[in-house]
Design a protein around this motif. Structure first.
Motif, short mmCIF file in Angstrom:
data_model
loop_
_atom_site.label_atom_id
_atom_site.label_comp_id
_atom_site.label_asym_id
_atom_site.label_seq_id
_atom_site.Cartn_x
_atom_site.Cartn_y
_atom_site.Cartn_z
N LEU A 15 22.49 37.36 36.16
CA LEU A 15 22.81 36.21 35.30
C LEU A 15 21.86 35.05 35.59
CD1 LEU A 15 26.71 36.30 35.55
CD2 LEU A 15 25.26 37.23 33.74
N GLY A 16 20.66 35.37 36.08
CA GLY A 16 19.77 34.37 36.63
C GLY A 16 19.31 33.24 35.73
N VAL A 17 18.79 33.53 34.57
CA VAL A 17 18.14 32.47 33.81
C VAL A 17 18.91 32.05 32.57
CG1 VAL A 17 15.80 32.86 34.60
CG2 VAL A 17 16.71 34.22 32.71
N ALA A 18 20.18 32.43 32.52
CA ALA A 18 20.94 32.08 31.32
C ALA A 18 21.40 30.63 31.39
CB ALA A 18 22.14 32.99 31.19
N LEU A 19 20.58 29.74 30.88
CA LEU A 19 20.92 28.32 30.93
C LEU A 19 21.81 27.98 29.73
CD1 LEU A 19 17.46 26.96 32.00
CD2 LEU A 19 19.57 26.66 33.29
N VAL A 20 23.09 28.31 29.88
CA VAL A 20 24.01 28.10 28.77
C VAL A 20 25.00 27.00 29.13
CG1 VAL A 20 25.72 29.20 27.28
CG2 VAL A 20 23.85 30.54 28.22
N ASN A 21 25.24 26.13 28.17
CA ASN A 21 26.29 25.13 28.31
C ASN A 21 27.53 25.69 27.64
OD1 ASN A 21 28.07 23.04 27.95
ND2 ASN A 21 26.48 21.54 27.39
N PHE A 22 28.50 26.12 28.43
CA PHE A 22 29.68 26.78 27.86
C PHE A 22 30.52 25.82 27.03
CE2 PHE A 22 28.85 29.70 31.44
CZ PHE A 22 28.81 30.88 30.72
N ASP A 23 30.60 24.56 27.47
CA ASP A 23 31.46 23.61 26.77
C ASP A 23 30.99 23.34 25.35
OD1 ASP A 23 32.92 23.45 29.03
OD2 ASP A 23 31.89 21.66 29.80
N ASP A 24 29.69 23.12 25.21
CA ASP A 24 29.17 22.74 23.89
C ASP A 24 28.52 23.90 23.16
OD1 ASP A 24 29.92 20.04 24.19
OD2 ASP A 24 28.20 19.76 25.53
N ASN A 25 28.58 25.09 23.81
CA ASN A 25 28.02 26.26 23.16
C ASN A 25 26.56 26.06 22.75
OD1 ASN A 25 28.84 28.83 22.79
ND2 ASN A 25 29.23 28.57 20.59
N CYS A 26 25.76 25.61 23.69
CA CYS A 26 24.35 25.44 23.36
C CYS A 26 23.50 25.74 24.60
CB CYS A 26 24.07 24.02 22.89
SG CYS A 26 24.39 22.80 24.16
#
Lengths: 520, 304, 295
Positions: free
Chosen positions: A229-240
């Motif tokens: 899951l190394g480079v998944a720069l995901v903002n879970f709250d804002d879905n972006c």
């Protein structure tokens, strides 16, 4: 007596060192300068060369990235390219072939000692090149690269550093987007429909099904590029997606299209959540991190089913070729969420030492619009190195008996050439890939920080210290090796001690200044 | 004064013989040394090294600003002390063993084989080490399991790594150091041994009373020179072999790996020059101290 | 004639035993390396390395020798550089060492310090490159592979100097000087032959360094015509890694047996060097030197 000789010896050394220092300094006195001649006749969109009298021949040295095996018939291809450039611009191109492995040292040395290299790319060193003053600000020469500006559209800003144009991005997949590619056969066998997966919890369920069905394989693998899951720069709250802004990810934009607030990513819920997934899933055995082998290699060897990968229209074909199986992609965020941030890896830069920047840019401009030059460099000479299968669609094939291994001209590094969209596509690949890439680029959201670059001069010490902290914790947390319940706190305590607050404050003030200047 | 001059005159052939090396070191080492000033500058190569602004000791800060500064220095020095001591002891031991192998063919085979590890790059060593240490298919864990033990995740526990790294380092360098000692053992005049034999001395006594005293100069020299490298470390050994694993930093982080990780994204020339300077100056002081000490004890054995 | 006692035999047996264990410890990893290079890549990824080949495949070697002309030329360059470099290096090292071993030379300590100092401080890559590209102008020539950083090392000079000083009886020198022999003559006729063990050792270590060097090629050559074998192999393997790991940046698709190529590259770099060893090692055997010259 002895004392005297000692003194002489020391003097001799000091003298020689002084001479050296002076000499080293001499070559590069006058540099970053105003345009030497009258720039541009008006803001014309046509090439300025048209209404000029015949001009002197000029030799431009241009970097050409190669992989380990340089193409055997490079000289032939260079001659063919020069036929075009001399006829159109009376400019001769000399390609300085540099293997990617050698890039860091060689290009650095060439630039630092003032050797001629008019056009080059920055790769990992782009910001360092900028800091050292190797990049020529090219705004004043805008008319000479007008066609490139047209082609790039809004992506022209990717070549800006604090609102000044320093480079020109390649035409290729520029936006950033992430997916997980799965072995198609196995997910079909398991009746998993990737389209129905909406979030990480559902992803976990799918991985569990795979684990049950294929217990001897890793459902989601990490490799020597980093953890699963190394480079998944995901903002879970804002879905972006998150804009990391710099390679180290110290101070990011969590919601880059809406907010310019610089945040400590490692203290956010999104990072904690990701680390928790990594921890739980590693225990469950549905993800694993093999630090020695590439993840695509693991899929090919039959030990893994899926891995994290960058998304672009060419991804499926690429991942399938890399891993030896037909692959299918699950995009982490819904379509249209791709992010255009600071893509500068393959940007073309003009050396600030260049004598005639106008003509250098003119040449680059030609290289962006001339399909023949692009295809000469990408595929070689028609009839000798390839044959056209479908001219309208731009599909080609090797001559009989040739393959990538033995064709006398084969360039592995086509992606580094100025305009990928003009390149022919090899038979069997999707002929519309460039059109789709172009559309996908244009559909991406634009980060507020596009064109922003941090000057790390004032915070170099803090960045240096924090880099070590990040190296110690980040991959271990995202790789499921550390328990987030206790370790995230330690991680952040160490970052605090290293001065992350100062880094964020400095980035914020620079970003604010950048945005203010951009607004005007 | 005249006597001195006569010595000078008589030494002219020696000066001539020294000249090639003198010129070489002047060009290769002393001319580029002006680069050391980069440690005190905010380097921009386009402005030139001289014109870059002075920044005092700013470039050195990052070496001491970290909470781990002490740990890093301790690791570097401790590893070096262990490597230096073990390297000499085992080098001497293996050198003597080699010299006692009188079968020429066997001796050559041994010499060739023990130098093999010296030829492998640390990248390759890191893969081979993994073949042994891998949690799932590594040799060591397989043996442990067969013996009824539990498989251990070697890459997760820092406590094992001082031993692992020392073993790898000794394995990699033993050929090198033993061959150096062998050459000075081979240089010992055979007459000494023959005389000792006639006096009825056995092998052990010969080793103790002839071999060891006569290789002392080599040992002393290697130790003095080793002091100069106290603050440096083999980057490949400490970065590649532990697979850049964060969990192991407590025992694998040295000055060189710290600097590399610190400057990876910064690419700051001044800061890396500062780190090099720091390592050099400490090594320099240590070497001066060691040489001074040896000079006190035995004038002849001192280097300068 | 030597008399062998029982304790001598025990020592000899023990020495052999120790060497057998050590040799095995050194050889085994190399066997693993070689076996991996002829294994099937997928099996290596799945099962890891071991001392027998996993499956059998020469794919890795086929890939490397795809470019046989490049490899062949690179070997020739490396052999040339190694031979010439080692020879010149030994000459410079030995003469300097002889000078420094002479007790009565004024400035001996200063010159010794001059040598040791180079082991401690260095100016960094860019200034060194500047010297060799602008002042000595050595770029794109064969000497560029021989001279920078490798030609003479302080460590070697000191090793040889120690040998001259402590292992060669000064009576030999004194008697030669009384006979009226000049220093150059003494050096060539007496010192060099007497110092064969250390010269062979330093020669071997220097040869290894020349054989393994790729950095000079990287810094000082711009075209491939003088690429050494290590340079070719290094570019090959790092580029493979780069292309495999950065497909996000590069978009290159390539189906190559990375794990086995890596090992094959290492094997190709090491094996020919093993042939050189015996040439030096015959001088390591005890008892051939001093006696031989004294007669």
């Amino acid at each position: 007596m002895k004392g005297k000789m000692n003194t002489i010896l020391v003097l001799l050394l000091v003298l020689s060192i002084a001479i050296m220092a002076a000499a080293c300094d001499g070559g590069s006195g006058t540099t970053v300068g105003t345009p030497s001649q009258t720039t541009a006749s008006g803001g014309a969109t046509t090439s300025p060369s048209e209404d000029e009298p015949p001009r002197d021949p000029l030799t431009v040295k241009m970097l050409l990235m190669t992989s380990g095996n340089n193409p055997a018939e490079m000289a032939k291809v260079t001659a063919a390219v020069n036929q075009i450039t001399v006829e159109k611009l009376n400019t001769t191109v000399e390609f300085t072939e540099i293997a990617i492995a050698d890039f860091v040292q060689k290009v650095n040395l060439m630039l630092s000692t003032g050797e001629q290299l008019d056009l080059f790319q920055g790769l990992f060193l782009y910001q360092s090149f900028y800091a050292n003053g190797y990049l020529l600000p090219i705004d004043d020469f805008a008319p000479y690269y007008a066609d490139i500006a047209d082609l790039l559209g809004p992506y022209l800003d990717c070549g800006k550093i604090n609102n000044v144009q320093y480079s020109l991005p390649n035409l290729k997949d520029i936006a950033a987007d992430t997916c997980i590619v799965f072995r198609k056969d196995l997910i079909h066998e398991s009746n998993i429909d990737l389209k129905t997966i909406k979030n990480f919890d559902q992803l976990g369920d799918a991985l569990r099904i795979l684990k049950q069905k294929y217990p001897e394989m890793t459902p989601l693998a990490g490799g020597n590029q980093g953890p699963a899951l190394g480079v998944a720069l995901v903002n879970f709250d804002d879905n972006c997606f998150i804009d990391p802004m710099t390679d180290d990810g110290l101070g990011v934009l969590m919601n880059p299209t809406k907010s310019s607030e610089v945040t400590n990513y490692y203290a956010t819920d999104s990072f904690a959540q990701m680390a928790q997934f990594a921890w739980d899933w590693t225990k469950e055995g549905i993800i694993a991190w093999d630090q020695l082998n590439g993840s695509a290699e693991q899929v090919r060897a039959g030990t893994a089913i899926s891995y994290l990968y960058a998304w672009a229209p060419k991804t499926i074909a690429e991942a399938s070729a890399n891993s030896g199986h037909a692959m299918e992609a699950w995009r982490i965020l819904p379509e249209g969420n791709a992010l255009a941030g600071n893509s500068f890896f393959w940007n073309w830069c003009v050396n600030s030492d260049t004598k005639e920047p106008e003509r250098v840019l003119e040449l680059l401009n030609l290289m962006f619009i001339d399909a023949e030059i692009n295809n000469l460099l990408a595929w070689g000479i028609e009839g000798e190195h390839y044959q056209v299968v479908d001219r309208e669609k731009g599909v080609i094939d090797f001559l009989e008996g040739h393959h990538t291994g033995n064709v006398p001209y084969f360039q592995w590094t086509k992606f580094s050439l100025p305009n990928n969209f003009l390149q022919y596509v090899l038979k069997g690949d999707n002929p519309d890939v460039w059109k789709e890439t172009d559309e996908w680029n244009k559909s991406a959201d634009v980060s507020l920080a596009m064109g922003f670059s941090v000057d790390q001069g004032k915070i170099a010490t803090q960045v240096a210290v924090c880099n070590n902290v990040v190296e110690e914790y980040r991959n271990a947390l995202l790789g499921g090796l550390l328990d987030p319940a206790t370790e995230i706190e330690k991680f952040n305590a160490a970052l605090q001690a290293g001065g992350i607050e100062e880094i964020i404050a400095e980035k914020q003030s620079q970003l604010d200044a950048f945005l203010a200047a951009k607004g005007n | 004064m005249n006597k001195k001059l006569r010595y000078f005159k008589r030494s002219i052939p020696f000066y001539i013989m020294f000249l090639p090396a003198f010129i070489y070191f002047l060009i290769n080492n002393y001319l580029p040394m002006f680069g050391i000033i980069m440690a005190f500058k905010n380097v921009s190569f386009r402005d030139g090294i001289i014109n870059s602004p002075w920044v005092g000791l700013t470039n050195f800060k990052f070496l001491f600003a970290s909470a781990d500064a002490w740990l890093i220095t301790r690791n570097t020095v401790l590893y070096n002390v262990v490597f230096l001591v073990l390297g000499q002891l085992l080098g001497i031991f293996v050198g003597i063993c080699l010299s006692e192998v009188r079968n020429k063919k066997a001796a050559r085979v041994y010499q060739t084989l023990i130098l093999l590890p010296h030829l492998m790059s640390m990248v390759i060593v890191s893969y081979l080490a993994n073949a042994i240490l891998n949690e799932n298919y590594g040799l060591l864990n397989r043996i442990l399991v067969v013996l009824g033990g539990e498989a251990i995740n070697w890459y997760a526990d820092a406590a094992y790594w001082p031993y692992i790294l020392t073993i790898i380092r000794i394995w990699a360098s033993i050929g090198f150091s033993s061959v150096i000692y062998l050459s000075s053992i081979v240089g010992i005049n055979e007459d000494y041994y023959e005389a000792a034999c006639l006096d009825g001395a056995n092998k052990w006594q010969q080793i103790r009373h002839i071999t060891l005293p006569l290789i002392k100069p080599t040992t002393v020299t290697l130790i003095i020179l080793g002091m100069g490298q106290m603050m440096r470390s083999d980057f490949g050994l400490f970065y590649l072999v532990p697979l850049n694993t964060g969990a192991l930093f407590r025992t694998t982080q040295t000055i060189d790996t710290y600097v590399y990780r610190a400057l990876m994204t910064l690419g700051n020339t001044g800061m890396s020059a500062a780190a090099g300077f720091y390592q050099s100056i400490v090594g320099f002081l240590l070497i001066l101290g060691a040489n001074w000490l040896i000079r006190k004890l035995s004038r002849e054995l001192a280097l300068f | 004639m030597m008399v062998y006692s029982r304790s001598d035999k025990i020592v000899k047996t023990l020495a052999n035993l120790v060497m057998i264990v050590l040799s095995a410890g050194a050889l085994l990893p190399f066997v693993v390396l070689f076996m991996a290079s002829i294994s099937d890549n997928d099996l290596i990824v799945r099962l890891g390395y071991t001392i027998w080949p996993r499956g059998f495949s020469l794919e890795a070697y086929a890939y490397i020798f795809d470019n046989i002309s490049v490899i062949g030329r690179a070997y020739l360059i490396t052999v040339f550089v190694t031979i010439v470099g080692t020879f010149v290096s030994l000459l410079v090292t030995n003469t300097a060492a002889y000078a420094l071993s002479h007790d009565r030379m004024p400035l001996r300590r200063v010159l010794m310090f001059y040598i040791v100092f180079t082991m401690l401080f260095n100016g960094g890559l860019v200034p060194t490159y500047y010297v060799y590209s602008q002042i000595v102008q050595i770029r794109n020539t064969l000497p560029a592979l021989i001279v920078p950083n490798l030609l003479c090392s302080a460590f070697n000079v000191i090793l040889v100097r120690n040998y001259y000083r402590f292992s060669i009886p000064s009576t030999i020198l004194d008697s030669a000087r009384i006979d009226g022999a000049g220093e150059f003559r003494i050096f060539l006729r007496i010192m060099l032959p007497l110092s064969l063990p250390i010269t062979a050792t330093v020669g071997l270590l220097t040869a290894i360094i020349y054989w393994n060097d790729w950095q000079n090629g990287l810094y000082y050559l711009s075209g491939p015509e003088y690429f050494s074998i290590q340079q070719v192999l290094r570019v090959m393997s790092t580029d493979l890694m780069f292309l495999a790991n950065n497909s996000t940046n590069t978009g290159v698709t390539r189906n190559l047996p990375l794990s086995t190529i890596r090992m094959a590259i290492a094997a190709i770099g090491i094996i020919p060097l093993l042939l050189v060893f015996p040439f030096f090692e015959k001088y390591f055997v005890k008892g051939i030197t001093i006696g031989a010259v004294k007669e």
